[in-house]
Design a protein around this motif. Structure first.
Motif, PDB file in Angstrom:
ATOM      1  N   GLN A   1      66.101  19.355  40.551  1.00  0.00           N
ATOM      2  CA  GLN A   1      65.417  18.065  40.397  1.00  0.00           C
ATOM      3  C   GLN A   1      66.348  16.985  39.834  1.00  0.00           C
ATOM      4  N   LEU A   2      67.540  17.389  39.407  1.00  0.00           N
ATOM      5  CA  LEU A   2      68.432  16.494  38.682  1.00  0.00           C
ATOM      6  C   LEU A   2      69.623  16.079  39.523  1.00  0.00           C
ATOM      7  N   SER A   3      70.207  14.955  39.154  1.00  0.00           N
ATOM      8  CA  SER A   3      71.422  14.478  39.814  1.00  0.00           C
ATOM      9  C   SER A   3      72.648  15.090  39.147  1.00  0.00           C
ATOM     10  N   GLU A   4      73.775  14.940  39.789  1.00  0.00           N
ATOM     11  CA  GLU A   4      75.029  15.408  39.187  1.00  0.00           C
ATOM     12  C   GLU A   4      75.284  14.687  37.866  1.00  0.00           C
ATOM     13  N   GLU A   5      74.925  13.419  37.795  1.00  0.00           N
ATOM     14  CA  GLU A   5      75.092  12.668  36.547  1.00  0.00           C
ATOM     15  C   GLU A   5      74.229  13.262  35.436  1.00  0.00           C
TER      16      GLU A   5
END
Length: 257
Positions: free
Chosen positions: A111-115
């Motif tokens: 659910q998360l971005s690389e950032e």
């Protein structure tokens, strides 16, 4: 892996007044976090400090991270943040729960971005706050580990050995166990924040700690904040969270059955 990184220092001049909020163990329950942040704002808090476990095991991991980054002045890492970064490893949880908890960690990470992942990975693990002549040492589980467990009913000797030996301080704050309590042992104030998103103490309300420093006096208090539990439970269904039935029961009852 060495979980201990450099200390974060936050200084206030002697004589200044500070109102600080310490929150922990949000666990992706952004609805509970919304209520806590509103309560913190209404109390005129100047600094909000997060002691880890931001995203894992809840239906809104990304929004929880976004809220924390927007509204917090200092953030440190918890074991669940480490799990999101590199997964849950054998020996860290009961064997019978390992596969499911790994699945939950994978779901959260997706659910998360690389950032977002880099943000969690780069968090420090300890915090020192100096205010007047008072010193606060804050960490997630213990100063030496993100995973070790120190419970409210442990002996004075264990609490002192596990939580107070690394730094000399007036107050020691931690999260991890999701059970709000406060004890004073030979002049050392030891406080667990409880949990914003997944309390385990039988009170299904978000928990945080308010610290007020004026001149050289310091007061602490636990704050319980009601929120829309049914809305949070509904979110688990909407996102089809793995292990959702168990997590919904914990949120509903404020404890593990």
């Amino acid at each position: 892996m060495d979980y201990l990184k450099s200390f974060i220092m936050m200084e206030k001049r002697k004589g200044d007044f500070m109102k600080l909020a310490f929150i922990s163990d949000i666990h992706g329950n952004a609805i509970a976090l919304d209520a806590v942040l509103e309560d913190i704002q209404n109390k005129g808090v100047e600094e909000t400090i997060v002691l880890g476990d931001i995203a894992y095991r809840g239906p809104e991991p990304k929004r929880s991270i976004e809220l924390v980054r927007k509204h917090s002045t200092q953030i440190i890492k918890g074991n669940a943040d480490e799990w999101v970064v590199r997964g849950v490893e054998k020996g860290e949880v009961p064997d019978k729960a390992l596969a499911l908890m790994q699945k939950e960690a994978d779901w959260t990470k997706n659910q998360l971005s690389e950032e977002d992942i880099n943000f969690l990975n780069d968090l420090d693990t300890e915090l020192i706050i100096k205010a007047g002549n008072k010193k606060i040492h804050a960490f997630h589980a213990t100063p030496n580990s993100l995973f070790d467990v120190v419970n409210p009913n442990d002996s004075n000797e264990k609490l002192l050995a596990e939580l107070t030996q690394k730094e000399k301080a007036d107050v020691y704050l931690y999260g991890h166990i999701h059970q709000a309590y406060s004890r004073v042992i030979i002049g050392k104030r030891i406080i667990n924040l409880g949990s914003v998103g997944l309390p385990f103490d039988g009170i299904p309300e978000a928990s945080y700690v308010l610290v007020e420093v004026s001149n050289n006096s310091l007061q602490t208090s636990h704050v319980r904040v009601p929120y829309s539990i049914e809305k949070a439970i509904q979110m688990y269904d909407e996102v089809d969270y793995p292990n959702k039935e168990m997590m919904k029961e914990i949120v509903r009852n404020g404890e593990i059955s």
